[in-house]
Design a protein around this motif. Structure first.
Motif, PDB file in Angstrom:
ATOM      1  N   CYS A 229      22.187  42.401   9.214  1.00 44.25           N
ATOM      2  CA  CYS A 229      21.214  42.548  10.314  1.00 44.25           C
ATOM      3  C   CYS A 229      20.389  41.293  10.555  1.00 44.25           C
ATOM      4  CB  CYS A 229      20.306  43.756  10.060  1.00 44.25           C
ATOM      5  SG  CYS A 229      19.071  43.471   8.772  1.00 44.25           S
TER       6      CYS A 229
ATOM      7  N   GLU B 291      18.011  40.098   9.051  1.00 38.54           N
ATOM      8  CA  GLU B 291      16.609  40.174   8.638  1.00 38.54           C
ATOM      9  C   GLU B 291      16.349  39.151   7.517  1.00 38.54           C
ATOM     10  OE1 GLU B 291      14.155  41.822   9.767  1.00 38.54           O
ATOM     11  OE2 GLU B 291      12.653  42.005   8.182  1.00 38.54           O
TER      12      GLU B 291
ATOM     13  N   CYS C 232      18.760  44.022   1.303  1.00 35.42           N
ATOM     14  CA  CYS C 232      17.984  43.689   2.496  1.00 35.42           C
ATOM     15  C   CYS C 232      16.838  44.671   2.666  1.00 35.42           C
ATOM     16  CB  CYS C 232      18.909  43.742   3.709  1.00 35.42           C
ATOM     17  SG  CYS C 232      18.042  43.681   5.283  1.00 35.42           S
TER      18      CYS C 232
ATOM     19  N   CYS D  59      19.837  38.427   5.604  1.00 35.60           N
ATOM     20  CA  CYS D  59      20.810  39.508   5.502  1.00 35.60           C
ATOM     21  C   CYS D  59      22.037  39.167   6.324  1.00 35.60           C
ATOM     22  CB  CYS D  59      20.197  40.808   6.002  1.00 35.60           C
ATOM     23  SG  CYS D  59      21.391  42.141   6.104  1.00 35.60           S
TER      24      CYS D  59
ATOM     25  N   CYS E 261      17.969  46.820   6.224  1.00 29.54           N
ATOM     26  CA  CYS E 261      19.133  47.709   6.329  1.00 29.54           C
ATOM     27  C   CYS E 261      19.715  48.073   4.971  1.00 29.54           C
ATOM     28  CB  CYS E 261      20.208  47.090   7.221  1.00 29.54           C
ATOM     29  SG  CYS E 261      21.112  45.744   6.421  1.00 29.54           S
TER      30      CYS E 261
HETATM   31 ZN    ZN Z   1      19.872  43.731   6.701  1.00 33.07          ZN
END
Ligand code: ZN
Ligand code: ZN
Length: 928
Positions: free
Chosen positions: A425, A427, A438, A422, A441
């Motif tokens: 964030c 991730e 994502c 992502c 988020c």
């Molecule tokens: Zn994210």
């Protein structure tokens, strides 16, 4: 119309024709059988050659062994599957296409990833099938309809499925790790792709000042440039030299950074000063020590092995230039205290030859321990069996010490890792299909990981993915576990071990797909059936005739296609099979291949002789000999053979014994014993003895003898047909050709490959008869040897005398008088039995069962012999007097080297001895 074989045996034309026929007829297709089928199954996965590959002798051996086994099982009546395909071969293929681009003045980076990958696909389409085309020419009996490529859509889907499942199970993780980095290939490479070689190098001793004292600690290194990334110096707890320094710091020269002195077993008090520098970002052992002490990891190089900003003043230098500068600066500043010669085990990239740099990088790993545990268990329990069995120990030792598997590669060609990062964030989302947002988020700003998977990751899955996993297919049911894997030692860890790990994980409940009506196995059965193959046969290396490893640099590489062009595929296969003793490397000598081509010639000529007689006898109205249809699979012995004479009973018995032997040998991968026994039988026993012994019967023409000739011809064809079936797995082409000729183009099956493999019938084995035949052969060979010793002209018939104390032997010889007197055998005029031993007579031979004496008076032309001897004597006298003249010449003796004089003396002595012999004969004959 009677079939006629061409006079000369031309393997090239025959082989191309049948290879095409087998493929066109789709002869080796393994149809998925319906539920409840009862046939036993034999399945085998072709180790997929690299799509960039060309056939070499190693493949040729591997394919010959596989084809022999698979043809044998097919003829035994098994439902056989030999599954072919090619491997996308990440690095190898990418490098091939990059090289092509370079020659066009372009680069991969200019093209961009998508364009480049398209370009590789084009390359694959154009050149990728070359090695399989070669296999087709070789007639490999694979199921071409099932051919796969490791990047086919369905296989790629299965790879993603495996990745995601392992990730979800916590068995795939991302981590910093010291990997072997090839600065040229720009990628991490596995330990297995690093070749180590010992080279002379230097060990540099550098002293680091201890902060707050006047002391120094001296450390030694072969790679001084890495000191720029040092984050500690380690000493051993037991090393009393350094006890007072525990807890202190040193000032890192050139960088002027304070780093701690740590206490760790990394330092060996026995080695050097007992103190070592610690560079967690550039050495695998230091990396582990760094984790233990929570040290920073300072990476001082970039991905092309140039010094980066962390290297201070050395930024921008290549690693070897940096080494020189660091050493010069250390010396100038008084920190370099010693330089010693030192042998370095230098690691080089197997592909580019570049020196590998241990490098810290972010990679994907498989947590291997849970998979290894099961893979150890199945081998220890014998669910996977290795031949030769020492590979079991090698495998287990490796598995006990296995490390997590780094599966990411910094390449563009391969299965891209199904993970997305992502942009908001950070991730990481791992998914089977491209995610739209994502998972944490919800941002749609996602970027897929740029790495691809290690090629061995996908090939480790093939035994089940190539049969349809993750679907619960009928093919998985029927053909998994495969029966056998035949491969080389070099990929035991790369591939074999990983297939076992992956198979035992994904073909074990709950991962194993089951259809709704399918009952799961008991846990132990499930484990037993999770293995990718029940048997592994590891074959040896093919070396050159001098037992040297074949290599391009030595220029001793034999191209199997060239050898085949010269001698034929059958002869090449036979050479490899005849030398393939388990665990022994093959010293491939084309002279032997020539010998096996002669073997094929022998069979060809014998076949022509058979057809000639069959047609001739048939034309004369006697019973036309025809081989019966091959027995249905599973039935034993030879049908339709009428044994009326000793040689009939003998050859039938031998055939059955040999068939048993060959089946047993193939069962245990003793290819050499199977091939050699067939050779001895076909050439030595069948062609040289049996056919010779029945010739008089075949040639019998009058009245009642016509049926004798017919019977003999029938036996000949029947046994020939059976022998072809015995030979077929090793020499598929010539056997197919002659077999079709036997049936005049109307064979009972489309191919001899579908006929039954001979099995011995104990009822047709007659050991007493084999003993009798051996005595008769011994008698005939003895007479032939005596004839040769006495130089009896081949045309001349001579009488023999025989002494034996066994009435049984006497009866045997009397009964088979014709075989002995026959001009094709011993060419004997008459046989007389005498009552006392003949052993002492000249021209006699004594054996355990009989004495034989050839009654022969040497009839010589005395006049001619005297003339010859006279000439000989003159020559010797002349040589002697020449030598004498020189040996009495003082001038010559003074100048000539000692060895010349010595040689002359020897020559004289030899001539004198020859002269004396000739003179003796001359006098014995009464010559004048
Ligand atoms: Zn994210
Ligand atoms: Zn490389």
């Amino acid at each position: 119309m009677p079939h006629e074989l061409p006079k000369a045996y031309e393997p090239g034309a025959i082989e191309t024709r049948w290879a095409e026929y087998w493929k066109d007829q789709n002869l080796f297709r393994a149809s998925t059988p319906p539920e409840g089928h009862a046939r036993s199954v034999f399945s085998l996965l072709l180790p997929p050659p690299n799509v960039t590959g060309r056939l070499h002798m190693g493949h040729m051996l591997n394919q010959t062994e596989m084809d022999i086994i698979i043809r044998w099982h097919r003829m035994l009546g098994d439902l056989t599957l030999w599954l072919p395909g090619t491997d996308h071969a990440g690095i190898a293929t990418q490098m091939m296409v990059e090289r092509q681009l370079r020659s066009e003045g372009k680069s991969r980076l200019e093209l961009g990833r998508d364009e480049f990958v398209l370009r590789v696909w084009c390359w694959k389409k154009q050149y990728g099938g070359a090695i399989l085309e070669q296999m087709k020419r070789l007639g490999a009996s694979v199921d071409w309809e099932r051919e796969y490529f490791t990047m086919d859509e369905n296989l790629s889907r299965a790879v993603r499925e495996v990745f995601v499942r392992l990730y979800e199970q916590g068995l795939i993780y991302r981590g910093k790790y010291i990997v072997n980095w090839c600065p040229d290939c720009g990628t991490a490479i596995s330990d297995l792709e690093v070749k180590h070689e010992d080279v002379p190098g230097k060990l540099y001793e550098i002293r680091y000042p201890v902060v707050g004292t006047k002391e120094f600690i001296t450390v030694a290194t072969t790679r001084p440039e890495t000191m720029l990334g040092d984050t500690a110096v380690a000493v051993n707890a037991k090393d009393e030299r350094y006890t007072h320094l525990h807890g202190k710091k040193v000032l890192l020269p050139l960088m002027n950074r304070e780093i701690p002195i740590i206490v760790d077993d990394l330092a060996n008090p026995e080695f050097g000063t007992g103190a070592v520098k610690v560079t967690p970002a550039h050495d695998p052992n230091d990396f582990q020590a760094g984790l233990r002490h929570n040290l920073p990891q300072i990476d001082v190089m970039d991905e092309s092995a140039r010094m980066n900003a962390n290297a201070g003043a050395y930024v921008g230098l290549g690693r070897f230039e940096a080494r020189k500068r660091v050493l010069a600066d250390l010396e100038a500043q008084g920190f370099l205290v010693g330089t010693k010669d030192y042998t370095i085990a230098l690691g080089k990239c197997d592909r580019s030859g570049t020196i590998v740099e241990p490098r810290l990088s972010e990679q994907w790993f498989v947590k291997i321990e849970p998979l290894a545990k099961r893979a150890i268990e199945v081998v220890e329990k014998g669910y996977v069996h290795f031949t030769p069995d020492n590979y079991k120990t090698i495998y287990l030792n490796w598995m006990y010490n296995i490390h997590d598997w780094c599966i990411s590669r910094q390449l563009w060609w391969g299965h891209r890792i199904p993970a997305w990062r992502c942009g908001e964030c950070k991730e990481i989302t791992v998914a089977r299909t491209t995610p739209s947002k994502c998972s944490r988020c919800g941002s749609s700003h996602l970027e897929q990981d740029t790495d691809v998977l290690d090629t061995w990751f996908s090939s480790a899955l093939l035994p089940f993915t190539a049969l349809g996993w993750p679907e619960a297919t009928r093919d998985l049911d029927v053909f998994y576990p495969t029966s056998l894997l035949i491969t080389g030692f070099d990929i035991l860890f790369f591939w074999v071990a990983r297939m076992i790990m992956m198979g035992c994980w994904f073909m074990m409940p709950p991962e194993k797909p089951l259809r709704p009506d399918q009952k799961p196995d008991s846990p132990e059965e499930a484990l037993r059936n999770s293995v990718p193959f029940r048997d592994v046969y590891i074959h040896a290396l093919v070396r050159d005739a001098e037992r040297q490893k074949m290599s391009k640099t030595k220029g001793n590489v034999l191209d199997p296609i060239e050898v085949i062009g010269q001698y034929g595929t059958d002869a090449t296969r036979f050479t490899l099979a005849a030398m393939a003793a388990p665990g022994t490397d093959i010293a491939f000598n084309p002279n032997r291949t020539e010998g096996y081509r002669n073997f094929a010639n022998k069979i060809w000529n014998a076949a022509r002789f058979m057809f000639l007689n069959r047609d001739r006898i048939g034309a004369e109205g006697a019973g036309v000999a025809r081989a019966r249809s091959p027995a249905s699979p599973g039935s034993k012995g030879v049908a339709g053979f009428t044994a009326t004479t000793l040689e009939d009973r003998w050859i039938l018995s031998r055939f059955n014994g040999v068939a048993d032997y060959v089946n047993d040998a193939l069962e245990e991968f003793r290819f050499h014993e199977a091939a050699n026994r067939i050779y001895d039988f076909f050439w030595g026993e069948f062609c040289d003895w049996y056919i010779e012994l029945i010739k008089p019967r075949l040639l019998a023409e009058n009245g009642a003898n016509k049926s004798t000739a017919g019977g003999a011809a029938n036996n000949l064809v029947t046994l020939f047909e059976a022998s072809l079936r015995l030979l077929h797995p090793v020499m598929p082409f010539i056997t197919e050709e002659i077999w079709h000729a036997i049936y005049d183009g109307k064979p009972p099956f489309k191919s001899i490959a579908l006929a039954a493999f001979p099995l011995g019938d104990p009822k047709q084995i007659d050991l007493a008869c084999e003993t009798h035949m051996a005595i008769l052969q011994d008698l005939i060979v003895s007479i032939r040897n005596i004839r040769a010793e006495l130089k009896v002209e081949p045309k001349v018939k001579a009488p023999i005398q025989i002494y034996t104390h066994e009435p049984e032997i006497r009866a045997l010889i009397e009964h088979n008088r014709g075989a002995v007197t026959n001009d094709r055998q011993a060419n004997v005029e008459s046989i007389t039995f005498v009552d006392s031993s003949l052993a002492k007579l000249p021209g006699a031979r004594h054996t355990a069962r009989f004495d034989v004496h050839l009654v022969y008076e040497q009839k010589i032309d005395v006049e001619a012999e005297c003339a010859r001897l006279k000439k000989e004597l003159e020559k010797y006298e002349k040589n002697i007097s020449n030598a004498d003249r020189q040996l009495t010449n003082e001038g010559f003796l003074a100048k000539a080297p000692a060895h010349v004089v010595e040689g002359l003396r020897k020559q004289k002595a030899e001539n004198e001895s020859l002269r004396d012999k000739s003179r003796k004969k001359f006098e014995e004959l009464g010559c004048k």
